[in-house]
Design a protein around this motif. Sequence first.
Motif, PDB file in Angstrom:
ATOM      1  N   PRO A 197       1.376  13.664  -4.951  1.00  0.00           N
ATOM      2  CA  PRO A 197       0.415  14.064  -3.918  1.00  0.00           C
ATOM      3  C   PRO A 197      -0.669  13.001  -3.761  1.00  0.00           C
ATOM      4  O   PRO A 197      -0.866  12.165  -4.644  1.00  0.00           O
ATOM      5  CB  PRO A 197      -0.199  15.344  -4.492  1.00  0.00           C
ATOM      6  CG  PRO A 197      -0.110  15.168  -5.974  1.00  0.00           C
ATOM      7  CD  PRO A 197       1.137  14.354  -6.224  1.00  0.00           C
ATOM      8  N   GLY A 227       2.247   2.517  -2.821  1.00  0.00           N
ATOM      9  CA  GLY A 227       2.185   3.132  -4.152  1.00  0.00           C
ATOM     10  C   GLY A 227       3.056   2.465  -5.201  1.00  0.00           C
ATOM     11  O   GLY A 227       3.334   3.063  -6.250  1.00  0.00           O
ATOM     12  N   LYS A 228       3.489   1.234  -4.961  1.00  0.00           N
ATOM     13  CA  LYS A 228       4.314   0.519  -5.964  1.00  0.00           C
ATOM     14  C   LYS A 228       3.569   0.352  -7.285  1.00  0.00           C
ATOM     15  O   LYS A 228       4.077   0.696  -8.344  1.00  0.00           O
ATOM     16  CB  LYS A 228       4.695  -0.886  -5.460  1.00  0.00           C
ATOM     17  CG  LYS A 228       5.721  -0.925  -4.361  1.00  0.00           C
ATOM     18  CD  LYS A 228       6.075  -2.348  -3.987  1.00  0.00           C
ATOM     19  CE  LYS A 228       4.954  -3.105  -3.318  1.00  0.00           C
ATOM     20  NZ  LYS A 228       4.516  -2.549  -2.027  1.00  0.00           N
ATOM     21  N   THR A 229       2.356  -0.199  -7.186  1.00  0.00           N
ATOM     22  CA  THR A 229       1.619  -0.511  -8.418  1.00  0.00           C
ATOM     23  C   THR A 229       1.191   0.768  -9.136  1.00  0.00           C
ATOM     24  O   THR A 229       1.314   0.872 -10.361  1.00  0.00           O
ATOM     25  CB  THR A 229       0.401  -1.398  -8.078  1.00  0.00           C
ATOM     26  OG1 THR A 229       0.897  -2.608  -7.496  1.00  0.00           O
ATOM     27  CG2 THR A 229      -0.400  -1.727  -9.313  1.00  0.00           C
ATOM     28  N   THR A 230       0.718   1.739  -8.375  1.00  0.00           N
ATOM     29  CA  THR A 230       0.311   3.014  -8.965  1.00  0.00           C
ATOM     30  C   THR A 230       1.497   3.643  -9.704  1.00  0.00           C
ATOM     31  O   THR A 230       1.356   4.189 -10.799  1.00  0.00           O
ATOM     32  CB  THR A 230      -0.201   3.960  -7.850  1.00  0.00           C
ATOM     33  OG1 THR A 230      -1.193   3.258  -7.100  1.00  0.00           O
ATOM     34  CG2 THR A 230      -0.787   5.232  -8.417  1.00  0.00           C
ATOM     35  N   ASN A 264      -4.084  11.949  -4.338  1.00  0.00           N
ATOM     36  CA  ASN A 264      -5.003  12.422  -5.380  1.00  0.00           C
ATOM     37  C   ASN A 264      -6.023  11.325  -5.679  1.00  0.00           C
ATOM     38  O   ASN A 264      -5.657  10.232  -6.095  1.00  0.00           O
ATOM     39  CB  ASN A 264      -4.195  12.800  -6.643  1.00  0.00           C
ATOM     40  CG  ASN A 264      -5.064  13.247  -7.790  1.00  0.00           C
ATOM     41  OD1 ASN A 264      -5.145  12.575  -8.814  1.00  0.00           O
ATOM     42  ND2 ASN A 264      -5.726  14.368  -7.637  1.00  0.00           N
ATOM     43  N   GLY A 277       0.779  -1.238   0.000  1.00  0.00           N
ATOM     44  CA  GLY A 277       0.000   0.000   0.000  1.00  0.00           C
ATOM     45  C   GLY A 277       0.803   1.276   0.000  1.00  0.00           C
ATOM     46  O   GLY A 277       0.305   2.324   0.393  1.00  0.00           O
TER      47      GLY A 277
HETATM   48  N1  LIG Z   1      -1.034   9.276  -4.784  1.00  0.00           N
HETATM   49  C1  LIG Z   1      -2.116   8.583  -4.425  1.00  0.00           C
HETATM   50  N2  LIG Z   1      -3.252   9.220  -4.048  1.00  0.00           N
HETATM   51  C2  LIG Z   1      -4.348   8.527  -3.667  1.00  0.00           C
HETATM   52  N3  LIG Z   1      -4.422   7.188  -3.636  1.00  0.00           N
HETATM   53  C3  LIG Z   1      -3.320   6.497  -4.004  1.00  0.00           C
HETATM   54  C4  LIG Z   1      -2.122   7.142  -4.411  1.00  0.00           C
HETATM   55  N4  LIG Z   1      -1.197   6.192  -4.709  1.00  0.00           N
HETATM   56  C5  LIG Z   1      -1.788   5.007  -4.483  1.00  0.00           C
HETATM   57  N5  LIG Z   1      -3.069   5.172  -4.054  1.00  0.00           N
HETATM   58  C6  LIG Z   1      -4.017   4.121  -3.661  1.00  0.00           C
HETATM   59  O1  LIG Z   1      -3.492   3.497  -2.488  1.00  0.00           O
HETATM   60  C7  LIG Z   1      -3.643   2.094  -2.546  1.00  0.00           C
HETATM   61  C8  LIG Z   1      -2.278   1.423  -2.495  1.00  0.00           C
HETATM   62  O2  LIG Z   1      -1.526   1.798  -3.649  1.00  0.00           O
HETATM   63  P1  LIG Z   1      -0.749   0.727  -4.529  1.00  0.00           P
HETATM   64  O3  LIG Z   1      -0.124   1.451  -5.655  1.00  0.00           O
HETATM   65  O4  LIG Z   1      -1.647  -0.417  -4.894  1.00  0.00           O
HETATM   66  O5  LIG Z   1       0.337   0.253  -3.490  1.00  0.00           O
HETATM   67  P2  LIG Z   1       1.250  -1.073  -3.456  1.00  0.00           P
HETATM   68  O6  LIG Z   1       1.374  -1.581  -4.863  1.00  0.00           O
HETATM   69  O7  LIG Z   1       2.541  -0.619  -2.867  1.00  0.00           O
HETATM   70  O8  LIG Z   1       0.544  -2.050  -2.566  1.00  0.00           O
HETATM   71  C9  LIG Z   1      -4.410   1.817  -3.828  1.00  0.00           C
HETATM   72  O9  LIG Z   1      -5.773   1.725  -3.525  1.00  0.00           O
HETATM   73  C10 LIG Z   1      -4.117   3.021  -4.687  1.00  0.00           C
HETATM   74  O10 LIG Z   1      -5.158   3.267  -5.613  1.00  0.00           O
END
Ligand SMILES: Nc1ncnc2c1ncn2[C@@H]1O[C@H](COP(=O)(O)OP(=O)(O)O)[C@@H](O)[C@H]1O
Length: 257
Positions: free
Chosen positions: A215, A15-18, A217, A13
């Motif tokens: 940020p 932000g790796k995947t995002t 978002n 959680g």
């Molecule tokens: N900058 C951001 N603003 C709002 N929500 C975010 C942001 N980055 C990630 N998220 C949300 O937070 C959660 C975790 O992000 P994710 O990228 O899946 O993390 P990880 O891959 O590290 O587990 C997801 O629901 C994603 O949509």
Amino acid sequence: MGKIISITNQKGGVGKTTTSVNLAAGLAYLNKKVLMIDIDPQANATQGIGVDRMQIKGTSYDIIVGDEEVKNVVLCTSVPRLSIVPASADLATADLELSELKTGRELRLKEKLARVKDDYDFIIIDCPPSLGLLNRNALAASDSVLIPVQCEYYALEGLTQLLSTIKFIQDSFNPDLSIEGVLLTMLDQRTNLGIEVSQEVRKYFRDKVYKTFIPRNIKLSEAPSEGMCIYDYDRTSEGAKSYANLSKEVIVRNGGK
Ligand SMILES: Nc1ncnc2c1ncn2[C@@H]1O[C@H](COP(=O)(O)OP(=O)(O)O)[C@@H](O)[C@H]1O
Ligand SMILES: [Mg+2]
């Protein structure tokens, strides 16, 4: 020769995947040929970029655990120049299966990627939230590591462990593995906590930290449910602007490559 970057942090959680999806798509929209590899059993990147399940011919499991070649399972996405090797739930047992191999268990992905590396400008690997053999395969195969750090309490916790895993991979398999950069994610600049944590991370990692921060978002969290990268979902959002800036910064750090 393509640059292979693992997006990794054993915390979930952060932000790796995002970051994987929107950096990969951002680089592709900047005219780079990009391959994203999803090695997380949760397959969030695969779903988030809108892969049609019916089209899947094979997954990263078949490449890492099985004998499949990347070129046989790679799929186009709706983003021009962005391809993906999808993930599937069977990756959940990959660590266990790999641990039973006598030799080369860390080097499976590296061997397979060596055969396609020249076909891309960038290869982005979305890692699972662990430091197991899947993660080690990613680090052994990579030129560098991009570490997303969520601007929350305990942001730096666990990073020592991540850095020692990187050191282990450098010493054992991949002396050239470097830290590509550290990315501040989900930063809320209106809070003292967000500002304090970002200062702390910059103090620790110094110029490794990207000037661009991501940020918090809402659009970034909505886009995956539509199977879209942020640029196709809402090009004018702060999330889109920040990931576009990150993509430019990554290209500049790589000598404008
Ligand atoms: N900058 C951001 N603003 C709002 N929500 C975010 C942001 N980055 C990630 N998220 C949300 O937070 C959660 C975790 O992000 P994710 O990228 O899946 O993390 P990880 O891959 O590290 O587990 C997801 O629901 C994603 O949509
Ligand atoms: Mg993820």
